[in-house]
Design a protein around this motif. Sequence first.
Motif, PDB file in Angstrom:
ATOM      1  N   UNK A 197      -2.953 -13.696 -19.755  1.00 30.52           N
ATOM      2  CA  UNK A 197      -1.979 -12.950 -20.632  1.00 30.52           C
ATOM      3  C   UNK A 197      -1.468 -11.952 -19.668  1.00 30.52           C
ATOM      4  N   UNK A 198      -2.127 -11.547 -18.926  1.00 34.07           N
ATOM      5  CA  UNK A 198      -1.525 -10.513 -18.009  1.00 34.07           C
ATOM      6  C   UNK A 198      -1.725 -10.810 -16.452  1.00 34.07           C
ATOM      7  N   UNK A 199      -1.307 -10.049 -15.535  1.00 34.29           N
ATOM      8  CA  UNK A 199      -1.602 -10.210 -14.086  1.00 34.29           C
ATOM      9  C   UNK A 199      -1.750  -8.960 -13.605  1.00 34.29           C
ATOM     10  N   UNK A 200      -2.434  -8.977 -12.079  1.00 30.85           N
ATOM     11  CA  UNK A 200      -2.636  -7.760 -11.626  1.00 30.85           C
ATOM     12  C   UNK A 200      -2.320  -7.669 -10.113  1.00 30.85           C
ATOM     13  N   UNK A 201      -2.572  -6.567  -9.474  1.00 31.02           N
ATOM     14  CA  UNK A 201      -2.232  -6.422  -8.284  1.00 31.02           C
ATOM     15  C   UNK A 201      -3.107  -5.722  -7.442  1.00 31.02           C
ATOM     16  N   UNK A 202      -3.250  -5.750  -6.036  1.00 37.13           N
ATOM     17  CA  UNK A 202      -4.177  -5.175  -5.275  1.00 37.13           C
ATOM     18  C   UNK A 202      -3.528  -4.146  -4.141  1.00 37.13           C
ATOM     19  N   UNK A 203      -3.715  -2.959  -4.351  1.00 35.60           N
ATOM     20  CA  UNK A 203      -3.228  -2.117  -3.520  1.00 35.60           C
ATOM     21  C   UNK A 203      -3.933  -1.290  -2.494  1.00 35.60           C
ATOM     22  N   UNK A 204      -3.735  -1.746  -1.196  1.00 40.76           N
ATOM     23  CA  UNK A 204      -4.735  -1.352  -0.328  1.00 40.76           C
ATOM     24  C   UNK A 204      -3.543  -1.021   0.988  1.00 40.76           C
ATOM     25  N   UNK A 205      -3.026  -1.917   1.485  1.00 38.93           N
ATOM     26  CA  UNK A 205      -2.115  -1.641   2.581  1.00 38.93           C
ATOM     27  C   UNK A 205      -1.227  -0.587   2.528  1.00 38.93           C
ATOM     28  N   UNK A 206      -0.859   0.201   3.597  1.00 42.62           N
ATOM     29  CA  UNK A 206      -0.019   1.424   3.532  1.00 42.62           C
ATOM     30  C   UNK A 206       0.994   1.124   4.795  1.00 42.62           C
ATOM     31  N   UNK A 207       2.256   1.659   4.636  1.00 45.16           N
ATOM     32  CA  UNK A 207       3.134   1.667   5.674  1.00 45.16           C
ATOM     33  C   UNK A 207       3.058   2.535   6.744  1.00 45.16           C
ATOM     34  N   UNK A 208       2.457   3.643   6.478  1.00 44.54           N
ATOM     35  CA  UNK A 208       2.436   4.606   7.645  1.00 44.54           C
ATOM     36  C   UNK A 208       1.175   4.568   8.681  1.00 44.54           C
ATOM     37  N   UNK A 209       0.319   3.418   8.176  1.00 43.41           N
ATOM     38  CA  UNK A 209      -0.836   3.573   9.205  1.00 43.41           C
ATOM     39  C   UNK A 209      -1.302   1.972   9.490  1.00 43.41           C
ATOM     40  N   UNK A 210      -2.177   1.715  10.530  1.00 40.36           N
ATOM     41  CA  UNK A 210      -2.206   0.563  10.695  1.00 40.36           C
ATOM     42  C   UNK A 210      -3.251  -0.083   9.752  1.00 40.36           C
ATOM     43  N   UNK A 211      -3.114  -0.690   9.019  1.00 46.33           N
ATOM     44  CA  UNK A 211      -3.992  -0.987   7.955  1.00 46.33           C
ATOM     45  C   UNK A 211      -4.968  -2.143   7.958  1.00 46.33           C
ATOM     46  N   UNK A 212      -4.681  -2.871   9.118  1.00 39.86           N
ATOM     47  CA  UNK A 212      -5.915  -3.820   9.508  1.00 39.86           C
ATOM     48  C   UNK A 212      -7.095  -3.402   9.942  1.00 39.86           C
ATOM     49  N   UNK A 213      -7.163  -2.076  10.177  1.00 44.34           N
ATOM     50  CA  UNK A 213      -7.933  -1.079  10.194  1.00 44.34           C
ATOM     51  C   UNK A 213      -8.260  -0.409   9.038  1.00 44.34           C
ATOM     52  N   UNK A 214      -8.812  -0.756   7.971  1.00 45.15           N
ATOM     53  CA  UNK A 214      -9.067  -0.168   6.570  1.00 45.15           C
ATOM     54  C   UNK A 214      -9.334   1.427   6.594  1.00 45.15           C
ATOM     55  N   UNK A 215     -10.186   1.781   7.631  1.00 47.15           N
ATOM     56  CA  UNK A 215     -10.573   3.291   7.864  1.00 47.15           C
ATOM     57  C   UNK A 215      -9.563   4.019   7.989  1.00 47.15           C
ATOM     58  N   UNK A 216      -8.253   3.325   8.306  1.00 50.13           N
ATOM     59  CA  UNK A 216      -7.098   4.553   8.516  1.00 50.13           C
ATOM     60  C   UNK A 216      -6.476   4.935   7.238  1.00 50.13           C
ATOM     61  N   UNK A 217      -6.716   4.289   5.930  1.00 53.07           N
ATOM     62  CA  UNK A 217      -6.121   4.416   4.925  1.00 53.07           C
ATOM     63  C   UNK A 217      -6.169   6.067   4.569  1.00 53.07           C
ATOM     64  N   UNK A 218      -4.725   6.313   4.122  1.00 57.34           N
ATOM     65  CA  UNK A 218      -4.682   7.874   4.188  1.00 57.34           C
ATOM     66  C   UNK A 218      -4.707   8.096   2.504  1.00 57.34           C
ATOM     67  N   UNK A 219      -4.158   7.110   1.719  1.00 56.74           N
ATOM     68  CA  UNK A 219      -4.081   7.547   0.062  1.00 56.74           C
ATOM     69  C   UNK A 219      -5.420   8.366  -0.259  1.00 56.74           C
ATOM     70  N   UNK A 220      -5.180   9.152  -1.168  1.00 56.56           N
ATOM     71  CA  UNK A 220      -6.229   9.991  -1.782  1.00 56.56           C
ATOM     72  C   UNK A 220      -6.601   9.785  -3.074  1.00 56.56           C
ATOM     73  N   UNK A 221      -7.785   9.805  -3.435  1.00 57.45           N
ATOM     74  CA  UNK A 221      -8.408   9.650  -4.885  1.00 57.45           C
ATOM     75  C   UNK A 221      -9.283  10.917  -4.912  1.00 57.45           C
ATOM     76  N   UNK A 222      -8.796  11.845  -5.777  1.00 54.23           N
ATOM     77  CA  UNK A 222      -9.479  13.355  -5.860  1.00 54.23           C
ATOM     78  C   UNK A 222     -10.036  13.507  -7.342  1.00 54.23           C
TER      79      UNK A 222
END
Length: 409
Positions: free
Chosen positions: A132-157
């Motif tokens: 009935x619905x669909x979903x997405x997966x938000x991981x990759x970021x344009x500002x960093x090399x996201x192939x190394x996921x430890x580079x991710x800068x987005x914050x969850x505070x």
Amino acid sequence: MDFAYSPRTQELRDAVSAFMDQHVYPNEARYGTELEANTQAGKRWTPLPVIEELKPKARAAGLWNLFLPESELGAGLLNQEYAPLAEIMGRVPWASEVFNCSAPDTGNMEVLVRYGSAEHKERWLKPLLAGEIRSGFAMTEPAVASSDATNIEARIERVTGTGGDEYVINGRKWWTSGAGDPRCKVLIFMGKTDPDAPRHSQQSMVLVPMDAPGVKVMRALSVMGYDDAPHGHMEIDFQNVRVPASNILLGEGRGFEIAQGRLGPGRIHHCMRLIGLAERSLELMCKRASSRIAFGKTLAQQGVTQERIAEARCMIEQARLLTLKAAWMMDVAGNKTAKAEIAMIKVVAPNMACQVIDWAMQVYGAAGMSQDFPLASYYAGARTLRFADGPDEVHRNAIAKVELGKYRV
């Protein structure tokens, strides 16, 4: 290792193949016509009627949520049992959605089954399982090399607000597949909850409704000229997005743990779908080669064409066996034990598919580059997976480390 199909797998293979023959292949032209009509009407991101009409038929035939292992909610198939079904579906890029077996929903549903709370399952998993619905997966970021996921800068505070404990989310994501579809109602968002924690314990995953204030779709990204409407790969900005603290998955710092549980089966699905796409391309190649004449004989009689057809068959068979081995190892020993094989198929399957599709395009000549045949779009999709499943270089590095580890003094 026994790669013979079990009676149940063979029964489902026959059923999926019959459904494809009866309902999917005959509607490929209609899919293109409907997408073009939506484009002309300014409704490019509107779901296509042909898929919505076929979904109830697949569900009535018992061919629904076949991907979901270890659960009473799906077919309960092992990875090795589902793999040949994914291959058949992969022969037509949009077919998996008909069976409610398309990415990124499959991986997201597995996350919710394994790590979601009762509230998450009721609100998001239940309608996803129903298609009935669909979903997405938000991981990759344009500002960093996201192939190394430890580079991710987005914050969850975490904060305490008027509504109680909440998480405030800030960051820019892109290549969020599926977010172009108006039925996309929830995202699994990966970001940092504690930048000072150990390197692989900084990241967490949280559920973010698409209609939450502060979630803004910036643009659709094209893939070698294709925007994959109505699915889409979107760049999304998150500005002070607030969600309840209960939306966290598994707990703070568990993002990598969830990712490992999610990405293993998903890679099997992607690789087997690619093998199906390569099989379809080889089929198209052989039919074209048998009917086109150049320099006094059919293309099929040309030595170079025969060599490429033979090489394509070898490459497809090798990729299939390696993928089935990885699936078998995941089933009997777990994702961690199969990490080298999973990395190998991520390299082998998309490179194989790109080469086979490229050879097929050569047989079609200029027509192979045009919209009159599907090969150009096949190639764009296969080439994309050499990034979407992680860059080849990252996987080769992982494979080499495993191999070198055998000889470490």
